[in-house]
Design a protein around this motif. Sequence first.
Motif, mmCIF file in Angstrom:
data_model
loop_
_atom_site.group_PDB
_atom_site.id
_atom_site.type_symbol
_atom_site.label_atom_id
_atom_site.label_comp_id
_atom_site.label_asym_id
_atom_site.label_seq_id
_atom_site.Cartn_x
_atom_site.Cartn_y
_atom_site.Cartn_z
ATOM 1 N N HIS A 65 0.842 -1.206 0.000
ATOM 2 C CA HIS A 65 0.000 0.000 0.000
ATOM 3 C C HIS A 65 0.871 1.248 0.000
ATOM 4 N N ALA A 66 1.988 1.189 0.700
ATOM 5 C CA ALA A 66 2.996 2.255 0.702
ATOM 6 C C ALA A 66 4.353 1.600 0.868
ATOM 7 N N GLN A 67 5.373 2.202 0.248
ATOM 8 C CA GLN A 67 6.724 1.667 0.410
ATOM 9 C C GLN A 67 7.199 1.792 1.853
ATOM 10 N N SER A 125 -10.139 -3.941 -0.004
ATOM 11 C CA SER A 125 -8.753 -4.305 -0.251
ATOM 12 C C SER A 125 -7.934 -3.016 -0.398
ATOM 13 N N SER A 126 -6.824 -2.933 0.305
ATOM 14 C CA SER A 126 -5.990 -1.738 0.234
ATOM 15 C C SER A 126 -5.392 -1.581 -1.160
ATOM 16 N N ASN A 127 -5.299 -0.338 -1.626
ATOM 17 C CA ASN A 127 -4.717 -0.072 -2.940
ATOM 18 C C ASN A 127 -3.196 -0.140 -2.859
ATOM 19 N N PRO A 128 -2.544 -1.030 -3.623
ATOM 20 C CA PRO A 128 -1.086 -0.961 -3.744
ATOM 21 C C PRO A 128 -0.726 0.202 -4.668
ATOM 22 N N LEU A 129 -0.112 1.226 -4.123
ATOM 23 C CA LEU A 129 0.066 2.483 -4.842
ATOM 24 C C LEU A 129 1.472 2.622 -5.417
ATOM 25 N N ASP A 185 -2.866 0.473 7.206
ATOM 26 C CA ASP A 185 -3.716 0.247 6.032
ATOM 27 C C ASP A 185 -3.336 -1.036 5.293
ATOM 28 N N HIS A 186 -2.484 -1.858 5.907
ATOM 29 C CA HIS A 186 -2.035 -3.061 5.206
ATOM 30 C C HIS A 186 -3.181 -4.026 4.950
ATOM 31 N N VAL A 187 -4.008 -4.254 5.947
ATOM 32 C CA VAL A 187 -5.134 -5.164 5.768
ATOM 33 C C VAL A 187 -6.350 -4.557 6.473
ATOM 34 N N LEU A 188 -7.438 -4.395 5.703
ATOM 35 C CA LEU A 188 -8.688 -3.803 6.177
ATOM 36 C C LEU A 188 -9.821 -4.804 5.981
ATOM 37 N N ALA A 189 -10.837 -4.724 6.830
ATOM 38 C CA ALA A 189 -11.925 -5.701 6.764
ATOM 39 C C ALA A 189 -12.838 -5.481 5.576
ATOM 40 N N HIS A 190 -13.124 -4.217 5.248
ATOM 41 C CA HIS A 190 -14.210 -3.915 4.321
ATOM 42 C C HIS A 190 -13.750 -3.706 2.881
#
Length: 320
Positions: free
Chosen positions: A166-168, A192-196, A185-190
């Motif tokens: 999600h962030a470097q 999928s985190s954006n790999p930016l 923000d690595h893992v959220l329940a609701h």
Amino acid sequence: MIKTENVFQLTVPTPYPVGDVHMYVLKGDTLSLIDAGVNTAEAWEGIKDQLKAIGYQVTDIEQLILTHHHPDHIGLVDRFDHVENIYGHQLVQPWLTHDQAYFNRYQQFFEQLYEDCGVPDQFRALLKSLIVEKYLSGKSSLTDFLKEGDALPGHEDWQVLETPGHAQSHLSFYHSGHHSLLAGDHVLAHISSNPLLEPPSQEGESRPKPLLQYRDSMTKLLNYEIDQVYPGHGELFHRVNHLIRDRIKKQEARAEKVYRFLAEGPLTAYETCQRLFPKQYKTQFGLTMSETIGQLDYLESVGKVTVEQVKDYYVYRPNK
């Protein structure tokens, strides 16, 4: 307000589509705040009120520990001007210090990347607003860097896990005794985190491939017994292993969808983004391009596509 063990959750609104952001007061040898919210007056008042509700004042916070560099997680660092120590990944530093040379390189990276991807000029103008937004972050400096395997200062039972994607700069914090994860923000329940997408940490290096990193960082968590997850957004949750496997499966399904587009003919990353996100790419261009390039990186990594230069840009072709 949520309290479990020695962890207190604070929640404040943000101006971003993701909605509210959480911070966590961590009790131990030191009273720490995990993350620092977003730089708005409303968020600052919310932090003060919620600290008061659990018996603390802002000045009781002894140190800040940051999960990553995004503005909704470091926005109010300079409001805690009494705090002597701020910890985070070394890549948080240029965002906290507002390193103009880094921001210049950041913009140059995306200008070249978008040219390589065949992006029209109208979308490249968005880069200026992207850089301006970074100044919504608070201004300060890390006093020390955290890395894989470190114990959190003042909280020796919490271990640092490097979880880029999600962030470097992303770090998560694991408590083996309680089987708890402060996940940022690595893992959220609701969602999928954006790999930016981000530029490489050093000029001249190859660009990071955040979706591949994110897959590795997600899989890494399967090696830990995790019961309680404290996320940066959304509800607290359990059963993280099931969620991780489901997220990886869905990512691979989306990559297969991209592969089917390419089977109809070679495409630039921009053309692929148009097909993958026909309704969203104009209004969420940065996010959708990051997702698209991530899927193309994945297909290339498993040998399903080849990238080749055509004129001033690159196209992707399926391998037979």
